[in-house]
Design an enzyme around this catalytic site. Structure first.
Site, PDB file in Angstrom:
ATOM      1  N   ASP A 169      -0.350  54.164 -18.139  1.00 59.66           N
ATOM      2  CA  ASP A 169      -0.428  55.540 -18.625  1.00 59.66           C
ATOM      3  C   ASP A 169      -1.399  55.594 -19.799  1.00 59.66           C
ATOM      4  O   ASP A 169      -1.314  54.782 -20.732  1.00 59.66           O
ATOM      5  CB  ASP A 169       0.955  56.025 -19.068  1.00 59.66           C
ATOM      6  CG  ASP A 169       0.957  57.492 -19.431  1.00 59.66           C
ATOM      7  OD1 ASP A 169       1.008  58.330 -18.514  1.00 59.66           O
ATOM      8  OD2 ASP A 169       0.892  57.806 -20.640  1.00 59.66           O
ATOM      9  N   ASN A 177      -7.228  65.826 -24.623  1.00 62.20           N
ATOM     10  CA  ASN A 177      -7.529  67.099 -23.970  1.00 62.20           C
ATOM     11  C   ASN A 177      -7.570  68.246 -24.973  1.00 62.20           C
ATOM     12  O   ASN A 177      -8.446  69.113 -24.927  1.00 62.20           O
ATOM     13  CB  ASN A 177      -6.493  67.397 -22.886  1.00 62.20           C
ATOM     14  CG  ASN A 177      -6.933  66.909 -21.522  1.00 62.20           C
ATOM     15  OD1 ASN A 177      -8.099  66.601 -21.309  1.00 62.20           O
ATOM     16  ND2 ASN A 177      -6.007  66.837 -20.592  1.00 62.20           N
ATOM     17  N   GLU A 212      -2.111  61.612 -15.972  1.00 60.65           N
ATOM     18  CA  GLU A 212      -2.875  60.507 -16.562  1.00 60.65           C
ATOM     19  C   GLU A 212      -2.216  59.162 -16.280  1.00 60.65           C
ATOM     20  O   GLU A 212      -2.516  58.166 -16.939  1.00 60.65           O
ATOM     21  CB  GLU A 212      -3.014  60.718 -18.078  1.00 60.65           C
ATOM     22  CG  GLU A 212      -1.733  60.572 -18.868  1.00 60.65           C
ATOM     23  CD  GLU A 212      -0.902  61.850 -18.941  1.00 60.65           C
ATOM     24  OE1 GLU A 212      -0.031  61.932 -19.832  1.00 60.65           O
ATOM     25  OE2 GLU A 212      -1.139  62.764 -18.116  1.00 60.65           O
TER      26      GLU A 212
END
Length: 303
Positions: A169, A177, A212
């Site tokens: 991860d 983001n 992700e």
């Protein structure tokens, strides 16, 4: 960590519509097919009526069949021509030229049919690959992973083979983001996917697990999975993408590893749960690291 709906990508009917070189079932395609049918029927009717000398007219539908209808249309036109000429060649008084033409037409038909089959196989493989690949990262999608994990577990159980699972991860991806925008985030995911593919062996199965998060099925013991996870971790730490202002930015990745316990009938659920716990242990221990599952691991509130 987020895990969205599994099957991400383009619906299969849209993939079928997007195939290059295959006619669509629209009005234009129907008109092209009608033209080919008429061009093929004219010499066929003439030859069957006794005008064997009309066989050169087949040059038109055979020449037009490939660009207008593809390999299958060419095979169909060639088959009609070869059967008709062969039939006419067997009539009393038929000359050797017509017979030679019939044999040649059969050869051309065989080649055309073979080309059509190969084209269909290529299209089928392309569609199958597109439907099982995550289009952003280039690794397999969740749908493929959901089928592959229990299948590999069954194989490991049946033959007594070692099997391991890595769950990875990206660290602080939401913050990335929020700071740089979703476009930069998507480009980062693409670059991470490339790093995972480059760091994996041909026998490993890499997949985007969701958002992700990624997974790697390793057909080997936990030691090999730890090495694979460490290669990926190091590769991702070197990944960066251009963001606003011309700067480069990247992030790190954390991983958890678990291995298959032969004899307990696990279909991958237990191994996935343990790899998840090991991943959360990596997150809680500072991120950018790889952890092997241990019984004392507990769910940790890490993001």
């Amino acid at each position: 960590m987020s895990r969205p709906d599994p099957a991400e990508g383009t619906p299969i009917h849209r993939l079928l519509d997007d195939r290059e070189g295959l006619p669509h079932a629209d009005g234009a395609a129907r008109r092209r097919h009608a033209l080919l049918v008429v061009a093929t029927l004219v010499p066929t009717v003439l030859i069957l009526a006794g005008s064997v000398s009309a066989w050169p007219l087949y040059a038109l539908p055979i020449a037009l069949s490939l660009p207008l209808g593809g390999p299958r249309a060419m095979a169909a036109a060639g088959a009609v021509a070869s059967l008709t000429v062969a039939y006419a060649s067997g009539r009393p008084g038929a000359d050797g030229a017509a017979m030679a033409l019939g044999v040649a037409a059969f050869l051309v038909t065989g080649l055309a049919i073979g080309a059509g089959h190969r084209a269909q196989e290529r299209d089928a493989r392309r569609i199958a690959n597109l439907s099982l690949i995550d289009r952003l990262t280039g690794v397999h999608n969740y749908a493929f992973f959901a089928d592959a994990l229990p299948r590999e577990c069954r194989r490991a159980e049946r033959y007594g083979l070692p099997l391991s699972l890595v769950v990875l991860d990206l660290d602080r991806f939401k913050a990335f983001n929020d700071r740089h925008g979703h476009d930069a985030g998507n480009r980062l995911l693409t670059a991470v996917g490339e790093a995972i593919r480059a760091s994996s062996r041909a026998s490993d199965i890499a997949a985007r697990f969701g958002g992700e998060e990624f997974a790697l099925i390793v057909p080997g013991p936990a030691e090999e999975a730890l090495e694979a996870a460490e290669r990926i971790r190091a590769a991702v730490s070197r990944v960066s993408v251009l963001v606003a202002g011309g700067e480069s930015a990247g992030t790190t990745i954390s991983a958890g590893v678990a291995d298959f316990q032969n004899g307990d009938g696990d279909d991958g659920t237990r191994m996935l749960d343990q790899a998840d716990k090991a991943l959360y242990h990596s997150k809680a221990s500072g991120r950018d690291r790889v952890s092997l599952f241990a019984p004392e691991h507990r769910w940790a509130a890490a993001s």
